[in-house]
Design a protein around this motif. Structure first.
Motif, PDB file in Angstrom:
ATOM      1  N   LEU A  66       0.812  -1.218   0.000  1.00 22.23           N
ATOM      2  CA  LEU A  66       0.000   0.000   0.000  1.00 22.23           C
ATOM      3  C   LEU A  66       0.851   1.276   0.000  1.00 22.23           C
ATOM      4  CD1 LEU A  66      -2.937   0.966   0.118  1.00 22.23           C
ATOM      5  CD2 LEU A  66      -2.739   1.021   2.591  1.00 22.23           C
ATOM      6  N   VAL A  67       1.930   1.286   0.759  1.00 22.20           N
ATOM      7  CA  VAL A  67       2.739   2.508   0.886  1.00 22.20           C
ATOM      8  C   VAL A  67       3.360   2.930  -0.449  1.00 22.20           C
ATOM      9  CG1 VAL A  67       4.782   3.485   1.993  1.00 22.20           C
ATOM     10  CG2 VAL A  67       3.096   2.295   3.362  1.00 22.20           C
ATOM     11  N   PRO A  68       3.949   2.026  -1.264  1.00 21.54           N
ATOM     12  CA  PRO A  68       4.494   2.488  -2.548  1.00 21.54           C
ATOM     13  C   PRO A  68       3.420   3.050  -3.481  1.00 21.54           C
ATOM     14  CG  PRO A  68       5.334   0.329  -2.038  1.00 21.54           C
ATOM     15  CD  PRO A  68       4.291   0.633  -1.019  1.00 21.54           C
ATOM     16  N   TRP A  69       2.250   2.437  -3.466  1.00 22.77           N
ATOM     17  CA  TRP A  69       1.157   2.939  -4.303  1.00 22.77           C
ATOM     18  C   TRP A  69       0.776   4.364  -3.887  1.00 22.77           C
ATOM     19  CZ3 TRP A  69      -4.197   3.522  -2.894  1.00 22.77           C
ATOM     20  CH2 TRP A  69      -5.026   3.796  -3.974  1.00 22.77           C
ATOM     21  N   LEU A  70       0.621   4.577  -2.585  1.00 26.67           N
ATOM     22  CA  LEU A  70       0.301   5.921  -2.094  1.00 26.67           C
ATOM     23  C   LEU A  70       1.438   6.897  -2.357  1.00 26.67           C
ATOM     24  CD1 LEU A  70      -1.452   5.083   1.292  1.00 26.67           C
ATOM     25  CD2 LEU A  70      -2.497   6.032  -0.768  1.00 26.67           C
ATOM     26  N   ALA A  71       2.683   6.424  -2.249  1.00 21.29           N
ATOM     27  CA  ALA A  71       3.837   7.299  -2.481  1.00 21.29           C
ATOM     28  C   ALA A  71       3.831   7.824  -3.914  1.00 21.29           C
ATOM     29  CB  ALA A  71       5.133   6.544  -2.186  1.00 21.29           C
ATOM     30  N   VAL A  72       3.534   6.967  -4.877  1.00 25.82           N
ATOM     31  CA  VAL A  72       3.505   7.391  -6.273  1.00 25.82           C
ATOM     32  C   VAL A  72       2.348   8.361  -6.508  1.00 25.82           C
ATOM     33  CG1 VAL A  72       3.128   6.598  -8.639  1.00 25.82           C
ATOM     34  CG2 VAL A  72       4.701   5.369  -7.149  1.00 25.82           C
ATOM     35  N   LEU A  73       1.189   8.054  -5.947  1.00 24.95           N
ATOM     36  CA  LEU A  73       0.041   8.959  -6.115  1.00 24.95           C
ATOM     37  C   LEU A  73       0.328  10.343  -5.540  1.00 24.95           C
ATOM     38  CD1 LEU A  73      -3.077   6.745  -5.353  1.00 24.95           C
ATOM     39  CD2 LEU A  73      -2.317   7.621  -7.555  1.00 24.95           C
ATOM     40  N   LEU A  74       0.890  10.380  -4.340  1.00 26.01           N
ATOM     41  CA  LEU A  74       1.157  11.665  -3.697  1.00 26.01           C
ATOM     42  C   LEU A  74       2.320  12.402  -4.346  1.00 26.01           C
ATOM     43  CD1 LEU A  74       0.608  10.688   0.030  1.00 26.01           C
ATOM     44  CD2 LEU A  74      -0.907  12.016  -1.446  1.00 26.01           C
ATOM     45  N   ALA A  75       3.296  11.673  -4.893  1.00 25.81           N
ATOM     46  CA  ALA A  75       4.427  12.332  -5.554  1.00 25.81           C
ATOM     47  C   ALA A  75       4.000  12.992  -6.859  1.00 25.81           C
ATOM     48  CB  ALA A  75       5.541  11.330  -5.815  1.00 25.81           C
ATOM     49  N   ASN A  76       2.996  12.440  -7.509  1.00 21.95           N
ATOM     50  CA  ASN A  76       2.531  13.009  -8.774  1.00 21.95           C
ATOM     51  C   ASN A  76       1.419  14.029  -8.590  1.00 21.95           C
ATOM     52  OD1 ASN A  76       4.290  11.575 -10.439  1.00 21.95           O
ATOM     53  ND2 ASN A  76       2.978   9.781 -10.355  1.00 21.95           N
ATOM     54  N   ASP A  77       0.970  14.221  -7.368  1.00 25.96           N
ATOM     55  CA  ASP A  77      -0.116  15.156  -7.092  1.00 25.96           C
ATOM     56  C   ASP A  77       0.428  16.573  -7.026  1.00 25.96           C
ATOM     57  OD1 ASP A  77      -2.675  15.958  -6.588  1.00 25.96           O
ATOM     58  OD2 ASP A  77      -2.573  15.579  -4.438  1.00 25.96           O
ATOM     59  N   ARG A  78      -0.377  17.525  -7.435  1.00 24.78           N
ATOM     60  CA  ARG A  78       0.010  18.936  -7.357  1.00 24.78           C
ATOM     61  C   ARG A  78      -0.853  19.618  -6.295  1.00 24.78           C
ATOM     62  NH1 ARG A  78      -4.188  21.339  -9.155  1.00 24.78           N
ATOM     63  NH2 ARG A  78      -5.419  20.547 -10.838  1.00 24.78           N
ATOM     64  N   PRO A  79      -0.415  20.766  -5.817  1.00 28.01           N
ATOM     65  CA  PRO A  79      -1.243  21.464  -4.840  1.00 28.01           C
ATOM     66  C   PRO A  79      -2.536  21.960  -5.483  1.00 28.01           C
ATOM     67  CG  PRO A  79       0.710  22.751  -5.387  1.00 28.01           C
ATOM     68  CD  PRO A  79       0.835  21.440  -6.091  1.00 28.01           C
ATOM     69  N   PRO A  80      -3.572  22.211  -4.695  1.00 21.36           N
ATOM     70  CA  PRO A  80      -4.841  22.672  -5.262  1.00 21.36           C
ATOM     71  C   PRO A  80      -4.714  24.045  -5.907  1.00 21.36           C
ATOM     72  CG  PRO A  80      -4.902  22.796  -2.877  1.00 21.36           C
ATOM     73  CD  PRO A  80      -3.611  22.112  -3.247  1.00 21.36           C
ATOM     74  N   LYS A  81      -5.544  24.287  -6.894  1.00 19.35           N
ATOM     75  CA  LYS A  81      -5.542  25.589  -7.566  1.00 19.35           C
ATOM     76  C   LYS A  81      -6.176  26.634  -6.670  1.00 19.35           C
ATOM     77  CE  LYS A  81      -5.638  23.820 -12.234  1.00 19.35           C
ATOM     78  NZ  LYS A  81      -6.326  23.850 -13.510  1.00 19.35           N
ATOM     79  N   ASP A  82      -5.926  27.910  -6.971  1.00 18.28           N
ATOM     80  CA  ASP A  82      -6.451  28.999  -6.149  1.00 18.28           C
ATOM     81  C   ASP A  82      -7.973  29.016  -6.095  1.00 18.28           C
ATOM     82  OD1 ASP A  82      -4.047  29.999  -5.341  1.00 18.28           O
ATOM     83  OD2 ASP A  82      -3.888  31.439  -6.979  1.00 18.28           O
ATOM     84  N   ARG A  83      -8.627  28.657  -7.169  1.00 15.96           N
ATOM     85  CA  ARG A  83     -10.090  28.744  -7.174  1.00 15.96           C
ATOM     86  C   ARG A  83     -10.727  27.755  -6.221  1.00 15.96           C
ATOM     87  NH1 ARG A  83     -11.246  26.174 -13.057  1.00 15.96           N
ATOM     88  NH2 ARG A  83     -10.466  24.118 -12.552  1.00 15.96           N
TER      89      ARG A  83
END
Length: 119
Positions: A66-83
């Protein structure tokens, strides 16, 4: 007061792309280190024939899967947009615009007909 007349507040500025990448890399390395610890811990528990091995091995396996799967998802995630951020009470919201125009911008002739203008 027009939007261009309002001062820019530095706390409203987004983080730089290099800073965002650095924080995502750190988070990825930390999570993959946790995976490594789960792998080593599982091997030590099997070798030492620890009590309650039936409980510890599935927990280590979940950590290794589970941890590697979450690590890849979170590493490719960007911060939320201003809107998507909460609206500050004193700030003005940007005006909503209509759908984007694709192609040349039509203009009206004096007779009221729409004429397509080439860019």
């Amino acid at each position: 007061m027009r939007r261009s007349d309002q001062p820019t507040i530095i706390t409203d500025a987004e983080r730089s792309p290099s800073d965002q990448l650095r924080s995502r890399q750190r988070r990825y390395i930390l999570m993959m280190s946790i995976r490594g610890v789960c792998l080593i811990l599982g091997a030590v528990l099997v070798t030492a024939e620890a009590p309650l091995l039936w409980l510890w091995l599935p927990l280590c396996a979940v950590g290794m899967i589970l941890v590697p799967w979450l690590a890849v998802l979170l590493a490719n995630d960007r911060p939320p947009k201003d809107r998507h951020r909460l609206h500050r009470p004193g700030a003005r919201r940007p005006r909503e615009t209509g759908p984007a125009q694709i192609g040349p911008m039509p203009t009206q002739s004096p007779a009221g007909r729409i004429i397509d203008v080439e860019p």
